[in-house]
Motif scaffolding. Sequence first.
Motif, PDB file in Angstrom:
ATOM      1  N   THR A  50      12.413   7.557  91.971  1.00 36.81           N
ATOM      2  CA  THR A  50      13.018   6.388  92.390  1.00 36.81           C
ATOM      3  C   THR A  50      12.492   5.303  91.683  1.00 36.81           C
ATOM      4  OG1 THR A  50      13.786   7.499  94.415  1.00 36.81           O
ATOM      5  CG2 THR A  50      14.365   5.180  94.310  1.00 36.81           C
ATOM      6  N   ALA A  51      11.321   5.239  91.722  1.00 30.25           N
ATOM      7  CA  ALA A  51      10.665   3.855  91.236  1.00 30.25           C
ATOM      8  C   ALA A  51      10.850   3.782  89.962  1.00 30.25           C
ATOM      9  CB  ALA A  51       9.060   4.104  91.901  1.00 30.25           C
ATOM     10  N   THR A  52      10.921   4.776  89.105  1.00 34.53           N
ATOM     11  CA  THR A  52      11.092   4.719  87.782  1.00 34.53           C
ATOM     12  C   THR A  52      12.431   4.475  87.420  1.00 34.53           C
ATOM     13  OG1 THR A  52      11.113   7.033  87.517  1.00 34.53           O
ATOM     14  CG2 THR A  52       9.092   5.998  87.295  1.00 34.53           C
ATOM     15  N   LEU A  53      13.560   4.299  88.011  1.00 33.23           N
ATOM     16  CA  LEU A  53      14.874   4.192  87.643  1.00 33.23           C
ATOM     17  C   LEU A  53      14.998   2.592  87.322  1.00 33.23           C
ATOM     18  CD1 LEU A  53      16.886   5.923  90.384  1.00 33.23           C
ATOM     19  CD2 LEU A  53      16.730   6.603  88.099  1.00 33.23           C
ATOM     20  N   PRO A  54      15.850   2.257  86.371  1.00 34.40           N
ATOM     21  CA  PRO A  54      16.287   1.005  85.893  1.00 34.40           C
ATOM     22  C   PRO A  54      17.519   0.557  86.789  1.00 34.40           C
ATOM     23  CG  PRO A  54      17.197   2.557  84.418  1.00 34.40           C
ATOM     24  CD  PRO A  54      16.411   3.422  85.371  1.00 34.40           C
ATOM     25  N   PHE A  55      17.165  -0.505  87.649  1.00 33.84           N
ATOM     26  CA  PHE A  55      18.227  -1.101  88.098  1.00 33.84           C
ATOM     27  C   PHE A  55      18.972  -2.243  87.889  1.00 33.84           C
ATOM     28  CE2 PHE A  55      14.784   0.926  90.777  1.00 33.84           C
ATOM     29  CZ  PHE A  55      15.746   1.875  91.477  1.00 33.84           C
ATOM     30  N   CYS A  56      20.368  -2.227  88.068  1.00 30.38           N
ATOM     31  CA  CYS A  56      21.062  -3.344  87.601  1.00 30.38           C
ATOM     32  C   CYS A  56      21.624  -4.342  88.755  1.00 30.38           C
ATOM     33  CB  CYS A  56      22.550  -2.888  86.900  1.00 30.38           C
ATOM     34  SG  CYS A  56      22.232  -1.970  85.432  1.00 30.38           S
ATOM     35  N   LEU A  57      21.775  -3.727  89.894  1.00 32.87           N
ATOM     36  CA  LEU A  57      21.807  -4.193  91.166  1.00 32.87           C
ATOM     37  C   LEU A  57      20.685  -4.536  92.104  1.00 32.87           C
ATOM     38  CD1 LEU A  57      25.324  -2.612  91.604  1.00 32.87           C
ATOM     39  CD2 LEU A  57      25.162  -4.807  90.654  1.00 32.87           C
ATOM     40  N   LYS A  58      20.959  -5.569  92.929  1.00 33.70           N
ATOM     41  CA  LYS A  58      19.554  -5.829  93.945  1.00 33.70           C
ATOM     42  C   LYS A  58      19.909  -5.741  95.464  1.00 33.70           C
ATOM     43  CE  LYS A  58      17.366  -9.276  92.758  1.00 33.70           C
ATOM     44  NZ  LYS A  58      16.862 -10.924  92.558  1.00 33.70           N
TER      45      LYS A  58
END
Length: 314
Positions: free
Chosen positions: A163-171
């Motif tokens: 999960t920590a290595t995922l790229p995130f677009c939303l916050k």
Amino acid sequence: MDPVNHTWTQSFILAGFTITGTLRPLVFLGTLCIYLLTIAGNLFIIVLVRADSGLSTPMYFFISILSFLELWYVSTTVPTLLHTLLHGCSPISSAACFIQLYVFHSLGMTECYLLGVMALDRYLAICRPLRYPALMSRQVQLWLALASWAAGFSAALVPASLTATLPFCLKVVVHYFCDLAPLMQLACVDTSWHAQIYIVVIAMINICDLVLILGLYGGILKAILKLPSAASRAKAFSTCSSHITVVALFFGSAFIVYVGPPGIQAEGIDKIIALVYSLLTPFLNPVIYTLRNKEVKEASRRVTQKIGFALKRL
């Protein structure tokens, strides 16, 4: 979108529960009271087991370990819950979010293993009474407790690191703490295979542990039914009833959230169910293990008398 631009976000926002008006402070005070009572109740068990020699048995040793775990477990998520109830949406740094995710699941998996160890202890006490002292020596107790913690914190590395290595677009995390499903909903990429890995890891641990517990209690039930009198059967069963209640609460709610149908997360019911295993179960554990337990009541009386005599001498 260019995956290069999907960088690791610096912070998230915990949405918490949508509560408005005069109900918000009431819910905050109620949650705070439950949290403080949970801390006090589990500390009471730990101190009582340490202070009274009558509770120096493997069963109470593991109960005190469970209470120690619950202190950390409830303190991992409830402070952020209280903050969102008091202030509404609350920011949390990405580092703190992923640490909370890892610690929460580490403690949850540790509790799975520990509940299995406690079932094994009851099985040996009832089905192997003559060999029980040797099979469950102090060294074995410590080894089983340490193994539960080591296994729990090791197993949680898989879902937390992925999960920590995922790229995130939303916050905005639609939850009151950082959990797997709400965080995956914020990712810029397809997380279907991540979800499958999470289900396999978490389901394997939960199902294998639950099968072990059910198998052990199957053996316990056979042994109890063979006892000569109804009184002896009732006494033997009473030592297991508290543990069975905790197992049902913990595994039932965990299975619904982490192994249940995806629609649960979409409806937001997971936040309500999460309260069962992250707040209600730690709160009820001291009550379940002490309310109808004569040994704990007698130990409380002895410790209270010791304290009273010590105060009179001052």
